[in-house]
Write an enzyme that holds these catalytic residues in place. Structure first.
Site, PDB file in Angstrom:
ATOM      1  N   ASP A 187       0.837  -1.344   0.005  1.00  0.00           N
ATOM      2  CA  ASP A 187      -0.011  -0.103   0.077  1.00  0.00           C
ATOM      3  C   ASP A 187       1.028   1.160  -0.008  1.00  0.00           C
ATOM      4  O   ASP A 187       0.376   2.292   0.469  1.00  0.00           O
ATOM      5  CB  ASP A 187      -0.907   0.050   1.292  1.00  0.00           C
ATOM      6  CG  ASP A 187      -1.899  -1.152   1.303  1.00  0.00           C
ATOM      7  OD1 ASP A 187      -2.438  -1.630   0.215  1.00  0.00           O
ATOM      8  OD2 ASP A 187      -1.922  -1.739   2.468  1.00  0.00           O
ATOM      9  N   GLU A 188       2.014   1.292  -0.702  1.00  0.00           N
ATOM     10  CA  GLU A 188       2.791   2.577  -0.578  1.00  0.00           C
ATOM     11  C   GLU A 188       2.481   3.432  -1.718  1.00  0.00           C
ATOM     12  O   GLU A 188       3.257   4.586  -1.862  1.00  0.00           O
ATOM     13  CB  GLU A 188       4.149   1.949  -0.843  1.00  0.00           C
ATOM     14  CG  GLU A 188       5.132   1.119   0.245  1.00  0.00           C
ATOM     15  CD  GLU A 188       4.849  -0.183  -0.130  1.00  0.00           C
ATOM     16  OE1 GLU A 188       4.038  -0.663  -1.119  1.00  0.00           O
ATOM     17  OE2 GLU A 188       5.333  -1.397   0.572  1.00  0.00           O
TER      18      GLU A 188
ATOM     19  N   LYS B 243       2.212   2.359  -5.065  1.00  0.00           N
ATOM     20  CA  LYS B 243       2.697   1.742  -6.373  1.00  0.00           C
ATOM     21  C   LYS B 243       1.967   2.105  -7.837  1.00  0.00           C
ATOM     22  O   LYS B 243       2.505   2.508  -8.716  1.00  0.00           O
ATOM     23  CB  LYS B 243       3.067   0.419  -6.260  1.00  0.00           C
ATOM     24  CG  LYS B 243       4.093  -0.009  -5.112  1.00  0.00           C
ATOM     25  CD  LYS B 243       4.394  -1.378  -4.921  1.00  0.00           C
ATOM     26  CE  LYS B 243       3.235  -2.267  -4.397  1.00  0.00           C
ATOM     27  NZ  LYS B 243       2.781  -2.060  -3.108  1.00  0.00           N
ATOM     28  N   GLY B 244       0.707   1.891  -7.528  1.00  0.00           N
ATOM     29  CA  GLY B 244      -0.099   2.003  -8.558  1.00  0.00           C
ATOM     30  C   GLY B 244      -0.114   3.611  -9.258  1.00  0.00           C
ATOM     31  O   GLY B 244       0.275   3.530 -10.672  1.00  0.00           O
TER      32      GLY B 244
ATOM     33  N   GLY C 297      -4.135  -4.157  -4.465  1.00  0.00           N
ATOM     34  CA  GLY C 297      -5.401  -3.125  -4.583  1.00  0.00           C
ATOM     35  C   GLY C 297      -4.481  -1.891  -5.175  1.00  0.00           C
ATOM     36  O   GLY C 297      -3.838  -1.164  -4.174  1.00  0.00           O
ATOM     37  N   HIS C 298      -4.619  -1.698  -6.418  1.00  0.00           N
ATOM     38  CA  HIS C 298      -3.832  -0.468  -6.889  1.00  0.00           C
ATOM     39  C   HIS C 298      -4.758   0.669  -7.273  1.00  0.00           C
ATOM     40  O   HIS C 298      -5.573   0.287  -8.099  1.00  0.00           O
ATOM     41  CB  HIS C 298      -2.904  -0.844  -8.098  1.00  0.00           C
ATOM     42  CG  HIS C 298      -1.559  -1.711  -7.352  1.00  0.00           C
ATOM     43  ND1 HIS C 298      -0.802  -2.580  -8.335  1.00  0.00           N
ATOM     44  CD2 HIS C 298      -1.315  -1.917  -6.276  1.00  0.00           C
ATOM     45  CE1 HIS C 298      -0.057  -3.274  -7.604  1.00  0.00           C
ATOM     46  NE2 HIS C 298      -0.141  -2.941  -6.328  1.00  0.00           N
TER      47      HIS C 298
ATOM     48  N   THR D  31      -6.244 -11.580   3.038  1.00  0.00           N
ATOM     49  CA  THR D  31      -7.281 -10.898   2.380  1.00  0.00           C
ATOM     50  C   THR D  31      -8.284 -11.699   1.961  1.00  0.00           C
ATOM     51  O   THR D  31      -9.364 -11.437   1.563  1.00  0.00           O
ATOM     52  CB  THR D  31      -6.765 -10.228   0.810  1.00  0.00           C
ATOM     53  OG1 THR D  31      -6.264 -11.360   0.372  1.00  0.00           O
ATOM     54  CG2 THR D  31      -5.804  -9.090   1.369  1.00  0.00           C
TER      55      THR D  31
ATOM     56  N   ARG E  22       3.032 -28.940  -6.439  1.00  0.00           N
ATOM     57  CA  ARG E  22       2.687 -29.629  -7.698  1.00  0.00           C
ATOM     58  C   ARG E  22       1.260 -30.115  -8.130  1.00  0.00           C
ATOM     59  O   ARG E  22       1.108 -31.023  -8.595  1.00  0.00           O
ATOM     60  CB  ARG E  22       3.823 -30.496  -8.333  1.00  0.00           C
ATOM     61  CG  ARG E  22       5.011 -29.807  -8.275  1.00  0.00           C
ATOM     62  CD  ARG E  22       6.385 -30.584  -8.215  1.00  0.00           C
ATOM     63  NE  ARG E  22       6.369 -31.283  -6.723  1.00  0.00           N
ATOM     64  CZ  ARG E  22       7.205 -31.885  -6.242  1.00  0.00           C
ATOM     65  NH1 ARG E  22       8.168 -32.381  -7.159  1.00  0.00           N
ATOM     66  NH2 ARG E  22       7.298 -32.400  -4.886  1.00  0.00           N
TER      67      ARG E  22
ATOM     68  N   GLN F 199       2.109  -5.876  -2.778  1.00  0.00           N
ATOM     69  CA  GLN F 199       2.508  -5.912  -1.694  1.00  0.00           C
ATOM     70  C   GLN F 199       3.737  -5.110  -1.387  1.00  0.00           C
ATOM     71  O   GLN F 199       4.285  -4.230  -2.182  1.00  0.00           O
ATOM     72  CB  GLN F 199       2.463  -7.532  -1.436  1.00  0.00           C
ATOM     73  CG  GLN F 199       1.237  -8.359  -1.272  1.00  0.00           C
ATOM     74  CD  GLN F 199       0.765  -8.532  -2.474  1.00  0.00           C
ATOM     75  OE1 GLN F 199       1.177  -9.313  -3.337  1.00  0.00           O
ATOM     76  NE2 GLN F 199      -0.585  -8.326  -2.712  1.00  0.00           N
TER      77      GLN F 199
ATOM     78  N   THR G  83      -9.935  -4.965   0.799  1.00  0.00           N
ATOM     79  CA  THR G  83     -10.951  -5.319   1.907  1.00  0.00           C
ATOM     80  C   THR G  83     -11.437  -4.322   2.614  1.00  0.00           C
ATOM     81  O   THR G  83     -12.527  -4.505   3.233  1.00  0.00           O
ATOM     82  CB  THR G  83     -10.035  -6.442   2.641  1.00  0.00           C
ATOM     83  OG1 THR G  83      -9.032  -5.395   3.377  1.00  0.00           O
ATOM     84  CG2 THR G  83      -9.541  -7.526   2.193  1.00  0.00           C
TER      85      THR G  83
ATOM     86  N   ARG H 205      -6.252   0.507   7.886  1.00  0.00           N
ATOM     87  CA  ARG H 205      -4.893  -0.018   7.750  1.00  0.00           C
ATOM     88  C   ARG H 205      -4.123   0.893   9.400  1.00  0.00           C
ATOM     89  O   ARG H 205      -4.611   1.839   9.647  1.00  0.00           O
ATOM     90  CB  ARG H 205      -3.850   0.800   6.613  1.00  0.00           C
ATOM     91  CG  ARG H 205      -4.375   0.355   5.287  1.00  0.00           C
ATOM     92  CD  ARG H 205      -3.918   0.866   4.248  1.00  0.00           C
ATOM     93  NE  ARG H 205      -4.296   0.579   2.770  1.00  0.00           N
ATOM     94  CZ  ARG H 205      -4.437   1.163   1.942  1.00  0.00           C
ATOM     95  NH1 ARG H 205      -3.919   2.825   1.933  1.00  0.00           N
ATOM     96  NH2 ARG H 205      -4.715   0.851   0.680  1.00  0.00           N
TER      97      ARG H 205
HETATM   98  P1  IMP Z   1      -2.817 -12.846   1.584  1.00  0.00           P
HETATM   99  O1  IMP Z   1      -1.719 -12.164   0.621  1.00  0.00           O
HETATM  100  O2  IMP Z   1      -4.164 -12.494   1.104  1.00  0.00           O
HETATM  101  O3  IMP Z   1      -2.401 -14.273   1.821  1.00  0.00           O
HETATM  102  O4  IMP Z   1      -2.403 -12.184   3.146  1.00  0.00           O
HETATM  103  C1  IMP Z   1      -1.496 -12.116   3.969  1.00  0.00           C
HETATM  104  C2  IMP Z   1      -0.864 -10.838   4.458  1.00  0.00           C
HETATM  105  O5  IMP Z   1      -0.563  -9.952   3.565  1.00  0.00           O
HETATM  106  C3  IMP Z   1      -2.074 -10.073   5.478  1.00  0.00           C
HETATM  107  O6  IMP Z   1      -1.532  -9.648   6.412  1.00  0.00           O
HETATM  108  C4  IMP Z   1      -2.529  -9.151   4.247  1.00  0.00           C
HETATM  109  O7  IMP Z   1      -3.263  -7.883   4.819  1.00  0.00           O
HETATM  110  C5  IMP Z   1      -1.267  -8.860   3.551  1.00  0.00           C
HETATM  111  N1  IMP Z   1      -1.372  -7.992   2.282  1.00  0.00           N
HETATM  112  C6  IMP Z   1      -1.803  -8.908   1.203  1.00  0.00           C
HETATM  113  N2  IMP Z   1      -1.591  -8.157   0.066  1.00  0.00           N
HETATM  114  C7  IMP Z   1      -1.522  -6.783   0.464  1.00  0.00           C
HETATM  115  C8  IMP Z   1      -1.532  -5.834  -0.144  1.00  0.00           C
HETATM  116  O8  IMP Z   1      -1.509  -5.715  -1.397  1.00  0.00           O
HETATM  117  N3  IMP Z   1      -1.276  -4.588   0.709  1.00  0.00           N
HETATM  118  C9  IMP Z   1      -1.204  -4.564   2.058  1.00  0.00           C
HETATM  119  N4  IMP Z   1      -1.331  -5.612   2.515  1.00  0.00           N
HETATM  120  C10 IMP Z   1      -1.497  -7.033   2.064  1.00  0.00           C
END
Ligand code: IMP
Length: 425
Positions: A13-14, A16-17, A40-41, A125, A139, A220, A297, A301
């Site tokens: 969530d920095e 990037k998009g 989510g971008h 998520t 596999r 991420q 979601t 944050r």
């Molecule tokens: P997953 O990727 O849905 O399995 O979630 C694993 C962890 O990564 C959780 O803490 C999520 O909140 C976090 N996470 C996954 N995708 C994002 C993202 O795009 N931004 C921020 N946190 C993320």
């Protein structure tokens, strides 16, 4: 022409998009390499506001090809929704035949496993990303290219679904998945996605050979990396630079630059250690002001001060040669701004980011206090418009992280960007 990576340097969530959309004007290809629709971008420009989960953030430039690499896990329902919403056609978007599919049972299993964990849940998520990567590694996964052979799928699916249903019903006590429904879905996906399915590594190699710029789009962030992040509170892929090579099928010599996108402060979604977290009213106020709610979601944050210990670590494991700092304008008007320069863990001062999540959880941040600034940095695009306080803050972050700042984002819109040095040079 080389490739340039734009990688999340914190917990995702920095922003990037926005940066990808800004840079994509000069790119032949924008390529995603990891994760799935857990990302989510947000892209805001003259054409509107776009919230993208799977499709790369280059879609607003008509000349830019967008590629979803083999390292991504693809939920075809979401991909088709984004294709339709954005009127994309195969001249603008391609998806690797080697990317793995997120199947309906992956989503079911992701949510059942979180439920089982109860208070110890990871806060995923819930999009099926982890279980899809589990099947890839064991596999047992299905790849996007396999949609194109429905006869073979018809033979294999009954066994796969029967096995998943054993787990869903007997281990988790969940509701079984209907084979027929899944098979019908795969047939629809095959028909609609067929024109987009390509061996995309060839497209990337050809673009590089023909002097096109390839921008590699992170999802991420480094601290959520399966290997280098705060394990087990991580995602199931490698957002760090190594993931770009395996996730797209390109070589390390392709790179002209690796940029780390840092927010001017920190956020984290889901569970896991976060040493600089700001609890209570102060954190709530920043969250509201900055709109820090998940694009995927909608979750609030967690908010924290800039963590230079984590930042330096992130720069090392990625080999960043550029810092891209976003949301600088959010800090406008604050009396003072804290930056974490070291941790105290079990009574000992350290500047090393600990490998162990439990140890990181015990880390007490040691802060340096910076004076704030009253002038607005919002929308500025020239270095001369940068006030002394903000300039000093940026310089200090550079010094602590050990990487030069090349781009500053001063608002969510494409044009609210200050280029200090050409990242794509
Ligand atoms: P997953 O990727 O849905 O399995 O979630 C694993 C962890 O990564 C959780 O803490 C999520 O909140 C976090 N996470 C996954 N995708 C994002 C993202 O795009 N931004 C921020 N946190 C993320």
């Amino acid at each position: 022409m080389p490739a340039y990576a734009v990688i999340g340097a914190q917990w995702g969530d920095e922003g990037k998009g926005k940066i990808i959309d800004f840079l994509a004007e000069n790119a032949a290809i924008i390529a995603r390499y990891s994760g799935g629709n857990n990302a989510g971008h947000t892209v805001i420009n003259d054409a509107g506001t776009f919230k993208l989960h799977l499709v790369p953030s280059g879609i607003c430039w008509p000349h830019t090809m967008n590629v979803i690499g083999n390292g991504v896990v693809v939920d075809p329902d979401i991909l088709l929704k984004e294709i339709n919403e954005n009127n994309l056609d195969p001249s603008r978007l391609a998806v690797s035949d080697r990317a793995h599919l997120i199947m309906p049972y992956h989503i079911t299993l992701d949510n059942l496993e979180e439920e089982r964990r109860g208070d110890a849940k990871l806060g995923t998520t819930g999009r099926g990303v982890g279980p899809a990567y589990v099947d890839k590694v064991s596999r047992q996964g299905l790849r996007v290219g396999e949609l194109l052979d429905p006869e073979d799928l018809a033979l294999r699916l009954p066994d796969i679904i029967a096995f998943k249903n054993e787990i869903i019903t007997k281990i988790y006590g969940g509701k079984p998945i209907e084979l027929e429904e899944v098979f019908e879905k795969t047939k629809l996906w095959a028909t609609e996605l067929a024109p987009y399915i390509q061996p995309v590594e060839n497209q990337i190699a050809e673009a590089l050979e023909n002097d096109g710029k390839v921008i590699v789009e992170g999802a991420q962030g480094a601290l959520l990396d399966l290997d280098h992040g705060t394990y087990p509170f991580v995602t199931s892929s490698n957002p760090t630079v190594g993931g770009t090579l395996t996730g797209l099928g390109m070589g390390p010599r392709s790179y002209g630059g690796v940029g780390g996108v840092f927010k001017a402060y920190c956020t984290r979604v889901g569970a896991g250690p976060f040493p600089t977290e700001i609890h209570g009213a102060e954190g709530d106020a920043i969250r509201e002001q900055a709109g820090e709610f998940g694009v995927t979601t909608g979750r609030a944050r967690r908010i924290g001060w800039f963590d230079a210990v984590a930042g330096r670590y992130s720069a090392r494991v990625n080999g960043f040669d550029a810092m891209i700092i976003t949301k600088l304008d959010i800090l406008d008007g604050w009396d003072e701004i804290k930056v974490c320069v070291a941790y105290e863990i079990d009574g000992v001062r350290t500047e090393q980011f600990p490998v162990d999540a439990a140890m990181l959880d015990r880390a007490k941040p040691i802060y340096e206090i910076h004076p704030g600034w009253t002038e607005s940095t919002r929308s500025i695009t020239e270095e001369s418009q940068l006030n002394d306080g903000a300039r000093a803050y940026i310089r200090r972050l550079e010094e602590l992280v050990g990487v030069k700042t090349k781009i500053l984002s001063t608002g969510p819109r494409r044009e609210e960007t200050l280029v200090l040095e050409d990242f794509l040079a």
